[in-house]
Design an enzyme around this catalytic site. Structure first.
Site, mmCIF file in Angstrom:
data_model
loop_
_atom_site.group_PDB
_atom_site.id
_atom_site.type_symbol
_atom_site.label_atom_id
_atom_site.label_comp_id
_atom_site.label_asym_id
_atom_site.label_seq_id
_atom_site.Cartn_x
_atom_site.Cartn_y
_atom_site.Cartn_z
ATOM 1 C CE LYS A 144 22.297 17.529 11.974
ATOM 2 N NZ LYS A 144 23.431 16.926 12.705
ATOM 3 C CD GLN B 87 26.598 18.402 13.919
ATOM 4 O OE1 GLN B 87 25.440 18.055 14.125
ATOM 5 N NE2 GLN B 87 27.205 18.151 12.759
ATOM 6 C CG ASP C 180 23.374 11.768 15.334
ATOM 7 O OD1 ASP C 180 22.905 12.073 14.224
ATOM 8 O OD2 ASP C 180 24.075 12.544 16.017
HETATM 9 N N1 GUN Z 1 28.847 15.439 12.016
HETATM 10 C C1 GUN Z 1 28.727 15.170 10.703
HETATM 11 N N2 GUN Z 1 27.590 14.479 10.469
HETATM 12 C C2 GUN Z 1 26.989 14.317 11.663
HETATM 13 C C3 GUN Z 1 25.776 13.690 12.068
HETATM 14 O O1 GUN Z 1 25.021 13.122 11.283
HETATM 15 N N3 GUN Z 1 25.497 13.741 13.395
HETATM 16 C C4 GUN Z 1 26.318 14.330 14.291
HETATM 17 N N4 GUN Z 1 25.974 14.301 15.569
HETATM 18 N N5 GUN Z 1 27.446 14.922 13.948
HETATM 19 C C5 GUN Z 1 27.783 14.907 12.642
#
Ligand code: GUN
Length: 291
Positions: free
Chosen positions: A52, A96, A119
């Site tokens: 990211k 996350q 998100d």
């Molecule tokens: N864990 C797995 N996929 C994601 C996501 O898209 N966002 C976040 N914050 N955590 C995750």
């Protein structure tokens, strides 16, 4: 069979975003800023967050990473969320997942200001998405919709089966596919679904989001169907330097022979998920969802 190339589509969209950022900055605007909170050292989470940050650099966003060890308290995390909520330089941020067991993920998600929830996990964004109001849409389902649209795949009136009902993928995916833009007739299948094989074998569009490697076999796929594989399970492998590789929910080799379109793993849905987070961050920076 046509391969749905997520890497190529993601690259195109990234170039579009990078151009837009250039224009914003050239006009004296602020560089979009995405922040991420990462707790602990889970291998998958470390990899995703690193990607990211790299993505942000590629499109000209500012990014920042806030790290905590596994023993961080819920209060400390909530205080950081509040700080980011109030930081005018941060356009959007993510926490996350998964979080350690002693922290309530739901409490943390609900503490995030919906206007910065890129998100799309906050109940306000989920609710707005369900009733068709502008919202931040969860990145994986949003990326899949984009892949389907950019490959000219017809969805109107088609029978779509989504396997999986998670808050992050299956549930929002089923809503998006049934909305006016996509117009599919959607069935959500899950662990208690009866006759799953027959159900899947009648689907024009099959979206597998179970997290069980090789779950979907050729006998579960209608000839000519569109197959979207959301699975990204890390399995041990002697073939790679890292010692693991990503496995999808679909047995690619046998299903590919039968269907009209298929996403590979890796290189299908994954890169689109990452790009949708960038899209949401740009929307947040431009205040397009919440004026
Ligand atoms: N864990 C797995 N996929 C994601 C996501 O898209 N966002 C976040 N914050 N955590 C995750």
């Amino acid at each position: 069979m046509q391969l749905i190339d997520g890497n190529r589509t993601a690259k195109t969209i990234k170039a579009e975003i990078a151009q837009e950022v250039k224009n914003i900055v050239a006009q004296g605007g602020k560089q979009p800023h995405l922040a991420a909170i990462l707790v602990g050292h889970d291998g998958g989470s470390e990899t995703y967050v690193a990607y990211k940050i790299k993505d942000c650099e590629e499109v000209g966003f500012k990014s920042s990473l806030v790290r905590y060890e596994d023993d961080v308290t819920e209060e400390e995390l909530l205080a950081k969320v509040e700080e980011l909520n109030n930081d005018d330089d941060v356009d959007g941020f993510i926490v996350q997942l998964p979080l350690p067991k002693h922290i309530s993920e739901q409490k943390i998600i609900e503490a995030i200001d919906a206007r910065k929830d890129v998100d799309g996990f906050h109940p306000v964004n989920v609710g707005r998405m369900v009733i068709g109001l502008p919202s931040f849409v969860s990145a994986t389902p949003d990326g899949i919709v984009e892949l389907i649209k950019r490959h000219g795949i017809e969805t109107s009136g088609k029978d779509c089966v989504v396997i999986g009902r998670s808050n992050i993928v299956g549930r929002p995916m089923s809503v998006l596919m049934s909305q006016k833009e996509m117009n599919a007739t959607v069935t959500v299948a899950h662990s208690r679904t009866k006759n799953l094989k027959e159900l899947c074998a009648n689907a024009d569009i099959l979206i597998a989001a179970i997290g069980s490697p090789g779950f979907v076999t050729a006998d579960m796929v209608k000839p000519g169907a569109v197959v979207i594989d959301v699975g990204t399970t890390r399995v041990k492998s002697t073939e790679t330097k890292s010692g693991w590789k990503l496995k999808g929910d679909v047995v690619f080799e046998e299903v590919a022979e039968k269907c009209s379109f298929i996403t590979p793993v890796p290189g299908g849905v994954g890169p689109m998920t990452r790009v949708s987070l960038l899209k949401n961050t740009l929307l947040a920076a431009k205040k397009e969802i919440y004026k």
